[in-house]
Design a protein around this motif. Structure first.
Motif, PDB file in Angstrom:
ATOM      1  N   GLU A 116       0.830  -1.213   0.000  1.00 40.60           N
ATOM      2  CA  GLU A 116       0.000   0.000   0.000  1.00 40.60           C
ATOM      3  C   GLU A 116       0.862   1.261   0.000  1.00 40.60           C
ATOM      4  N   ALA A 117       2.060   1.158   0.586  1.00 44.36           N
ATOM      5  CA  ALA A 117       2.953   2.322   0.615  1.00 44.36           C
ATOM      6  C   ALA A 117       3.462   2.636  -0.785  1.00 44.36           C
ATOM      7  N   LEU A 118       3.640   1.592  -1.571  1.00 40.89           N
ATOM      8  CA  LEU A 118       4.219   1.741  -2.902  1.00 40.89           C
ATOM      9  C   LEU A 118       3.462   2.746  -3.759  1.00 40.89           C
ATOM     10  N   PHE A 119       2.147   2.772  -3.589  1.00 44.57           N
ATOM     11  CA  PHE A 119       1.347   3.599  -4.492  1.00 44.57           C
ATOM     12  C   PHE A 119       1.068   5.004  -3.956  1.00 44.57           C
ATOM     13  N   THR A 120       1.733   5.365  -2.891  1.00 44.21           N
ATOM     14  CA  THR A 120       1.563   6.750  -2.448  1.00 44.21           C
ATOM     15  C   THR A 120       2.392   7.644  -3.369  1.00 44.21           C
ATOM     16  N   GLN A 121       1.903   8.868  -3.537  1.00 42.38           N
ATOM     17  CA  GLN A 121       2.557   9.797  -4.455  1.00 42.38           C
ATOM     18  C   GLN A 121       4.020  10.009  -4.073  1.00 42.38           C
ATOM     19  N   ARG A 122       4.205  10.079  -2.762  1.00 42.43           N
ATOM     20  CA  ARG A 122       5.539  10.349  -2.236  1.00 42.43           C
ATOM     21  C   ARG A 122       6.552   9.269  -2.632  1.00 42.43           C
ATOM     22  N   ILE A 123       6.133   8.031  -2.486  1.00 37.46           N
ATOM     23  CA  ILE A 123       7.047   6.937  -2.826  1.00 37.46           C
ATOM     24  C   ILE A 123       7.236   6.842  -4.330  1.00 37.46           C
ATOM     25  N   LEU A 124       6.137   7.005  -5.061  1.00 35.69           N
ATOM     26  CA  LEU A 124       6.262   6.885  -6.515  1.00 35.69           C
ATOM     27  C   LEU A 124       7.234   7.922  -7.056  1.00 35.69           C
ATOM     28  N   SER A 125       7.151   9.147  -6.535  1.00 34.62           N
ATOM     29  CA  SER A 125       8.076  10.136  -7.080  1.00 34.62           C
ATOM     30  C   SER A 125       9.498   9.878  -6.601  1.00 34.62           C
ATOM     31  N   LEU A 126       9.600   9.342  -5.388  1.00 31.11           N
ATOM     32  CA  LEU A 126      10.943   8.969  -4.907  1.00 31.11           C
ATOM     33  C   LEU A 126      11.568   7.921  -5.834  1.00 31.11           C
TER      34      LEU A 126
END
Ligand code: ADP
Ligand code: ZN
Length: 751
Positions: A116-126
């Protein structure tokens, strides 16, 4: 070259050899082919993506469903000097920011994330800001609704593949069902050619099932065999867990309960104590085990019957991840079957049918008297072609202890028949023992011809015999009422057409014959090292196995290494661990060796651990079979390999057992007994089968030795395989001669 998988295996992880399939999988991932890995628990899945991660230039992202597993993996990697981080809700803001910074600055090789963390905007842009070479999907069965642990977030993972097309994807699971495997491949759009399915045989697990007579004493007796070792006891209900753990605690065992009725805090605390070796035993319901990685669980006891084979397999699978011998004991009681049936009966029609099918498969497994690995692996669609694993109770029954129990079987069976097939073992035994109990007299069972005909054996022995009759398929027990009924096979025994071989006494297991036994090591040094490991682990706030696996301490206590080279040759010691702990270890070992006047023992570099079957050894019978078929004689094989005739014959026998054909000429010539005797032996193979030689050995009063019998068995089987057993090379004996009457008819051994 340090970048070679094999050299990373040694230098970073401290292991000498790959486990089966690891090498192939690693190469496939490095070639950037998407890869599906199906491997049982403890098979060594993690290395399959961790080694490529160290070779790839960019990052490896690992998707993992459980925070506890992520933490455990990262702790172990850091301890090995591999830069890895995880990002999840358990981190403080500062820790989280620190980890992000490390990722951006290219300081880590692996990053662990929840789906579920993978699809947060923050992680995706990271992730978009760095190079990603590999996506690892751990516990990949979570993708499938057919799995036992479906997670909808896993379904989205395909999007990540589209976003990062240049990253290779490796999915790993221990779930064996084809349906789940297909789901994973479909969901991730994998090609068929890149699947790696390992055997589900966990060869270091010793499997044992015993009748549940007196479960508490049986459990205590078992636990006393494993002092200071970690283990799990599984029970059916919370109540049972509570009662048993209190009882064991009173008996002085180091034990904690674990079930859904405890608070989260209590559960976590008990689990942590166990993982950190502060508590030795966990008594648990099925809820325990999912999120733990502890590799040195030395035993699993099923105090109650598990629901089905899959649950059983999963639970025993938690033992022995480190590859060392571990003992799995199941207490098998008929009362438990009733309990499970009761729960099944509460279910809806369709579910009930499926649950019953599963339960029946489990019962067949429990009651079998062949190698337990055959039905177990069969359940997972795997054919186990070895007849004896030497790591289960059935395989270790000493053939010499088997006796002819046909007469006893006849007594027992006819007593069942005469009492109308409506009574359980208790009543049958009462009648056989000539009991004066009211229930016997009231039914006028003292007038039966079977009344009192079993007095020469004890009640306990009769119960043990009755269990064997069930195992051998002579009787079946009605699971609802416990009454015993005869099968067709029983009738053959009653009519004298079938011999029954069995044990008169319980527990005739010859543990010395086990294939994987505990290695001899210096227990005092081991305990010193174990204590030191615990101190280091507590200081570092990690479980002891993160510092060193048990096997490292065992090897040190065998070889007493005292130089850099020899320490690096010990299992589990790579360069980083050597740098960290080498001096400390050498101090302890040298001091101990000085005090006890022990010298270092050499450990050969190429030595494969005893816990793996050596490929050269395990394939030897094939080499022998092929050479024999190509025309080599037994004597030539003995010469070529410098071994005894009996050993050659054993190899050829195994070759035959695995379904190969063997030429039959050249075998019989080696026999030294009379042709008439040969014919008699061969004829008896027809009657009593070839699995056991003891009946025929007894028939000759021991005058024909086992080597001779093995030889004739080989001849018999090679003929049979080629379909012409009757076309014997021996002159056909006169069947009317009394000497050659089969044993059942003559009832006396041949002179
Ligand atoms: P899985 O994830 O398949 O259950 P792990 O990856 O946790 O298994 O590995 C189980 C244990 O075996 C770990 O302690 C691991 O360090 C060890 N191991 C893995 N590969 C090897 C190997 N080639 N040689 C020795 N030990 C290994
Ligand atoms: Zn076996």
């Amino acid at each position: 070259m340090i970048n070679q998988p094999k050299s990373i295996l040694k230098k970073t992880f401290g292991y000498n050899e790959f486990r089966p399939l690891q090498d192939e999988i690693i190469r496939n991932v490095l070639a950037k082919n998407d890869t599906l890995v199906i491997m049982p628990t403890g098979g060594g899945k993690s290395l399959c993506y961790q080694i490529p991660a160290l070779i790839f230039k960019g990052l490896t992202v690992v998707i993992s469903p459980l925070i506890s597993l992520m933490k455990d993996q990262v702790e172990q990697l850091l301890e090995l000097g591999v830069p890895a981080v995880f990002l999840n809700s358990s981190l403080s803001y500062e820790e989280y920011q620190r980890n992000i910074k490390k990722i951006i600055q290219n300081e880590v090789k692996l990053i662990y994330l929840a789906p579920e963390a993978l699809f947060t905007q923050r992680i995706l842009s990271l992730l978009s800001s760095v190079q990603i070479d590999c996506f690892t999907i751990d516990e990949a069965h979570c993708i499938s609704e057919w799995g036992h642990d479906f997670r909808p977030e896993y379904r989205q993972l395909i999007e990540i593949r589209d976003r990062f097309p240049s990253a290779v994807c490796i999915a790993l699971t221990a779930t064996a069902t084809p349906r789940v495997q297909q789901d994973i491949k479909d969901n991730l759009r994998f090609e068929a050619s890149n699947e790696f399915i390992a055997s589900f045989n966990r060869e270091n697990l010793f499997l044992q099932i015993i009748p549940k007579n007196d479960p508490i004493s049986q459990t205590i007796e078992f636990l006393e065999k494993y002092p200071n070792q970690s283990g799990i006891i599984y029970c059916f209900s919370r109540k049972q867990v509570d009662e048993l753990s209190i009882f064991l605690e009173q008996e002085g065992f180091s034990v904690r309960p674990y079930h859904a009725g405890l608070t989260d805090k209590e559960r976590k605390q008990n689990q942590d104590l166990f993982i950190r070796d502060d508590v030795q035993i966990i008594v648990a319901t099925i809820a325990f085990g999912m999120g733990i990685n502890k590799p040195n669980i030395r035993f699993v006891v099923h105090f109650d019957l598990p629901k089905n084979i899959e649950t059983y397999y999963q639970e025993i699978g938690r033992a022995g991840r480190d590859g060392l011998r571990s003992h799995c004991l199941l207490l098998f009681g008929y009362g438990d079957i009733r309990k499970i049936r009761y729960f099944i009966d509460q279910k809806e029609e369709k579910e009930r049918r499926i649950a019953n099918v599963h339960l029946n498969a489990l019962l067949r497994f429990c009651e079998t008297d062949i190698c337990r690995r055959i039905p177990l692996l069969n359940y997972f669609g795997e054919k186990y072609s070895i007849q004896k694993c030497d790591m289960c109770d059935n395989c270790l029954v000493d053939e010499k202890d088997l006796v002819d129990i046909t007469i006893l079987a006849q007594k027992f069976l006819s007593c069942i028949k005469r009492t109308g097939e409506i009574f359980g073992a208790n009543h049958i035994v009462d009648v056989l023992l000539g009991s004066k109990a009211k229930k016997v007299l009231n039914r006028r069972h003292h007038n039966l011809s079977t009344y009192g005909i079993g007095k020469e054996y004890s009640r306990k022995q009769w119960f043990h015999l009755s269990r064997q009759f069930i195992q051998k398929g002579l009787i079946i027990q009605d699971v609802n009422f416990g009454s015993l009924k005869l099968t067709n096979k029983a009738w053959e025994v009653l009519k004298g057409k079938k011999t029954v071989m069995g044990l008169l006494e319980e527990e005739r297991i010859d543990y010395k014959k086990e294939k994987i036994s505990e290695q001899e090591y210096d227990h005092t040094l081991f305990e010193i090292l174990r204590k030191k490991r615990k101190e280091l682990a507590d200081t570092a706030n990690v479980p002891p196995y993160v510092i060193f696996p048990d096997k490292t301490l065992i090897e040190i206590s065998i070889y007493f290494p005292q130089s850099k080279d020899s320490l690096l040759n010990i299992h589990g010691i790579g360069l980083v661990k050597y740098e960290k702990y080498g001096n400390m270890l050498m101090n302890i070992i040298s001091k101990y060796c000085d005090e006890n006047q022990i010298e270092e023992r050499p450990k050969r570099k190429s030595k494969i651990s005893r816990n793996r079957s050596k490929p050269t050894q395990s394939r030897r019978h094939i080499i022998f079979g092929n050479l024999y078929n190509s025309g080599k004689s037994v004597a030539e094989l003995m010469n070529m390999f410098q071994i005894k005739q009996g050993t050659v014959l054993d190899h050829l026998y195994r070759y035959l057992l695995e379904g190969n054909s063997l030429r039959s000429d050249g075998i019989l010539q080696l026999s030294t007994i009379q042709p008439q005797q040969q014919a008699f032996v061969l004829e008896n193979f027809d009657q009593v089968g070839t699995t056991y030689l003891k009946p025929i050995f007894d028939l000759f009063n021991g005058k024909v030795n086992y080597d001779e019998l093995k030889l004739l068995r080989l001849y018999y089987l090679s003929k049979k395989k080629s379909g012409n057993i009757n076309d014997s090379e021996i002159s056909n004996p006169d069947k009317s001669n009394e000497t050659y009457m089969s044993r059942k008819e003559s009832g006396h051994p041949i002179k």
